[in-house]
Design an enzyme around this catalytic site. Structure first.
Site, short mmCIF file in Angstrom:
data_model
loop_
_atom_site.label_atom_id
_atom_site.label_comp_id
_atom_site.label_asym_id
_atom_site.label_seq_id
_atom_site.Cartn_x
_atom_site.Cartn_y
_atom_site.Cartn_z
N TYR A 131 13.97 -2.18 -4.15
CA TYR A 131 13.01 -2.17 -5.11
C TYR A 131 11.78 -1.51 -5.11
CZ TYR A 131 9.15 -4.21 -7.78
OH TYR A 131 7.99 -4.40 -8.62
N CYS B 145 0.80 -1.16 -0.07
CA CYS B 145 0.03 0.05 -0.12
C CYS B 145 0.80 1.27 -0.07
CB CYS B 145 -0.78 0.07 1.45
SG CYS B 145 -1.86 -1.39 1.36
N ASN C 284 -0.47 1.54 5.76
CA ASN C 284 0.58 0.98 5.16
C ASN C 284 1.16 0.04 6.20
OD1 ASN C 284 3.76 1.79 3.75
ND2 ASN C 284 2.63 -0.04 3.32
N GLY C 285 1.45 -1.40 6.00
CA GLY C 285 2.06 -2.17 6.87
C GLY C 285 1.28 -3.38 7.09
N GLY D 221 0.76 0.13 -5.23
CA GLY D 221 -0.37 -0.38 -5.20
C GLY D 221 -1.18 -0.38 -6.61
#
Ligand code: SF4
Length: 451
Positions: free
Chosen positions: A250, A9, A109-110, A35
């Site tokens: 990345y 996310c 996010n996580g 995302g």
């Protein structure tokens, strides 16, 4: 080119701008790489929260009519990656709820590592869940807290959760931003040109909306935004930084500053380090686009071997279908990447990629280069072997699907049909991100999990 590891996310929050939802929309565009399955924005005009979320890319979810209904000077937004089969619109964010203090929306996010335990306790007490998202736990924890105001309720709730979380919360009159004590996932604060604020997973969102980077939100810090005053900072947890090093390898966009450093520069450093420790006699350095580009530039600069764009990427494929079989994945690589035959033919090629996860993509790329006439193909990987899955907000295959967990380096080299194979080692990776301190998570390379 990763098809097999995905950031789950991105989040954004805008506070103190009359076009808050539009700025959130543009910011989500910049964060779309984190995302592509669903997007959502919730905005507040001080009296009411409104929300729109749907499956699809940001530009498919929102149009002018939709954005014009999201009125108000504060907004939070989210883009979501979802795994196969987990495609319900209910799992799109922000998560919205009405409760005894009013309305709230949360974007996360996580990944919460004690989510099942917390959910089990809440269900025993009568809570009813609509989704499988661990973010919904937070809504219940805030709603059920015995504190009488929202800020102490948020503090109470986040003390009951563990794992990775970079969060933005919106109430009718305030916005909150928070990172877990380890700071696994990034979250930065910026200043808008009108004096308002933006928080976002990556600073590339700031550049798009003309905001100025102020600082990262600290691990364990809660920032509270309220009209007419500077953001208030509360230290909820003692910071114990363990930033996700894979953001540099990345996930993050090269034009972002993440954890205070340029992603592009750290990737170039990885290529330089790789060239120092794993040199090879060759004619060309070729990146696997897009992820391998900065590290291939670093490898070429350090080694003196000419850099060439020997592989072209078709950017118009996208996530158009789920790839349940190996054949489909192979076909998708073919659709996405094409060799520059005139450049490759007869040459000894060093092909540089950011990581190897399953190995199937690398094998396909090496076959493609050899079919295009490369006389030798040497694979250089600008990260250590990925041996363990992530539990902190990144979707990785199970350990039995990770090639480096199941094969030796020689076996991988043979499997991917390369003439030689070498990875960056952990020390060189840490050197590339300019750290002498142990403040990065490297668990997917080492199996040393923090929580
Ligand atoms: S396990 Fe890997 S991907 Fe997950 S947070 Fe740690 S470094 Fe990042």
């Amino acid at each position: 080119m990763r098809e097999d590891v995905n950031e789950k996310c991105a989040v954004v929050g805008i506070f103190g701008h009359e076009e808050a939802s539009r700025l959130a929309y543009f910011s989500l565009h910049a964060l779309q790489h984190r995302g592509q399955e669903a997007a959502g924005i919730s905005a507040s005009d001080g009296e009411k929260l409104r929300i729109i979320k749907k499956r699809g890319l940001v530009m498919q979810v929102f149009d002018e009519d939709a954005l014009s209904t999201l009125r108000g000077s504060s907004a939070i937004g989210h883009t979501r990656y979802s795994t196969a089969g987990d495609d319900s619109i209910l799992d799109a964010q922000p998560v919205f709820a009405r409760y005894d203090l009013g309305e709230m929306a949360i974007a996360h996010n996580g990944n919460l590592t004690n989510a099942e335990e917390v959910r089990g306790r809440l269900i025993k007490k009568g809570a009813i869940f609509q989704t499988f998202m661990d973010t919904e736990n937070l809504i219940h924890l805030i709603a059920k807290s015995e504190e009488d105001k929202l800020t102490p309720r948020i503090i109470d709730a986040v003390q009951k959760i563990e794992g990775a979380f970079s969060l933005v919360f919106l109430s009718r009159t305030k916005m909150f931003a928070m990172r877990d004590r380890f700071g696994f996932r990034p979250l930065s604060l910026g200043r808008l040109s009108n004096g308002g604020y933006i928080v976002a997973s990556e600073t590339c969102a700031f550049d798009l909306v003309g905001a100025e980077f102020v600082r990262d939100i600290e691990p364990g810090e809660l920032l509270i935004f309220k009209e007419g005053r500077e953001p208030k900072s509360i230290k909820i947890f003692e910071p114990t930084p363990k930033h996700c090093i894979f953001e540099y390898v990345y996930f993050a966009r090269p034009d972002s500053l993440v954890f205070g450093q340029s992603v592009y520069q750290t990737r170039k450093n990885m290529g330089k380090e790789l060239s120092k420790i794993k040199p090879v006699d060759a004619d060309l350095v070729v990146p696997v686009p897009d992820g391998g580009v900065p590290s291939a530039i670093g490898y070429a600069q350090e080694s003196g071997i000419p850099y060439e764009m020997g592989i072209m990427r078709n950017h118009y494929i996208g996530r158009t279908f789920i790839e349940p079989t190996q054949e489909m994945r192979d076909l998708k690589v073919k659709m996405k990447l094409s060799p520059m035959t005139d450049i490759i033919r007869g040459k000894r090629v060093v092909v540089v990629d950011d990581s190897i996860v399953r190995g199937t993509t690398s094998r396909r790329i090496i076959r493609m280069l050899k079919e295009a006439g490369a006389s030798e193909v040497h694979m250089r990987v600008s990260s250590p072997p990925t041996t363990d899955p992530c539990y902190y907000g990144v979707d990785t295959p199970d350990k039995d699907k990770l090639i480096a967990a199941n094969m030796t380096q020689d076996e991988i080299c043979e499997y991917i049909e390369a003439d030689s194979l070498a990875f960056l080692d952990e020390d060189s990776l840490l050197r590339s991100v300019n750290t002498k301190e142990d403040n990065y998570c490297t668990a997917c390379f080492t199996g040393n999990y923090i929580v």
